[in-house]
Design an enzyme around this catalytic site. Structure first.
Site, PDB file in Angstrom:
ATOM      1  N   LEU A  51      29.331  -2.987  -6.018  1.00 37.53           N
ATOM      2  CA  LEU A  51      29.811  -3.622  -7.248  1.00 37.53           C
ATOM      3  C   LEU A  51      30.977  -2.877  -7.896  1.00 37.53           C
ATOM      4  O   LEU A  51      31.368  -3.196  -9.021  1.00 37.53           O
ATOM      5  CB  LEU A  51      28.650  -3.757  -8.238  1.00 37.53           C
ATOM      6  CG  LEU A  51      27.435  -4.524  -7.694  1.00 37.53           C
ATOM      7  CD1 LEU A  51      26.314  -4.555  -8.718  1.00 37.53           C
ATOM      8  CD2 LEU A  51      27.823  -5.924  -7.246  1.00 37.53           C
ATOM      9  N   CYS A  52      31.551  -1.932  -7.203  1.00 37.23           N
ATOM     10  CA  CYS A  52      32.663  -1.141  -7.724  1.00 37.23           C
ATOM     11  C   CYS A  52      33.969  -1.921  -7.630  1.00 37.23           C
ATOM     12  O   CYS A  52      34.166  -2.729  -6.712  1.00 37.23           O
ATOM     13  CB  CYS A  52      32.771   0.153  -6.914  1.00 37.23           C
ATOM     14  SG  CYS A  52      34.113   1.250  -7.435  1.00 37.23           S
ATOM     15  N   GLY A  53      34.879  -1.658  -8.534  1.00 35.52           N
ATOM     16  CA  GLY A  53      36.199  -2.264  -8.494  1.00 35.52           C
ATOM     17  C   GLY A  53      36.995  -1.889  -7.253  1.00 35.52           C
ATOM     18  O   GLY A  53      37.935  -2.576  -6.880  1.00 35.52           O
TER      19      GLY A  53
END
Length: 171
Positions: A51-53
């Site tokens: 879910l990291c950018g």
């Protein structure tokens, strides 16, 4: 007698010393990923989070995996240390397969910092002072098991800084 004891202790200490290619990770697919199996080849270890950018870097990691094949290991280490990973390994594996078509090796969800850090990351900190400060930090281990370089999240896997360095290690 004392010289013999000193010699034995020194030999034991030398055999206990680790290199970056002497660690094992639990695989997301079951079993173990043993870095010793990659001795003599470059290894790029990347702490990841679905879910990291920076999750778009999975594409670059997969590109490296396909480019280098069995000449280098590109290893994704999912971690929730920055609270951006999915709830369990099954969710991580499914998300990465469906979203990024990943086939590169991945570990189980693993701690990369703090007291619970995986022994590889504890060794990396001891050797270089490097501790992942965010997801998608990268450690490049050379064919000799020593740390070649570390990279922060903004450095793209397919950049010259990383891919070029791996290529140079293969020459």
């Amino acid at each position: 007698m004392n010289r013999l004891l000193i010699s034995l202790v020194a030999g034991l200490a030398a055999s206990v010393a680790q290199a970056g290619d002497s660690f094992r990770f639990a695989s997301i697919d079951g079993g173990m990923i043993d870095l010793a199996d990659w001795r003599g080849k470059p290894v790029l270890v990347v702490n990841t989070a679905s879910l990291c950018g920076y999750a778009g870097q999975f594409d670059g990691l997969q590109t490296l995996h396909e480019r280098f094949g069995d000449r280098a290991l590109i290893l994704a280490v999912p971690s929730n240390d920055f609270e951006q990973e999915l709830e369990d390994e099954a969710a991580v594996k499914e998300y990465c397969a469906l979203t990024f078509d990943l086939t590169l090796p991945m570990t189980e969800i693993t701690h990369v910092k703090g007291a619970e850090a995986h022994p590889f990351y504890a060794w990396l900190k001891e050797e270089t002072g490097f501790v992942p400060r965010w997801n998608f930090n990268k450690a490049l281990i050379g064919p000799d098991g020593e740390v070649v370089a570390t990279f922060g999240a903004p450095v793209a896997p397919e950049s010259a800084a990383i891919a070029g360095r791996i290529e140079a290690l293969l020459e």
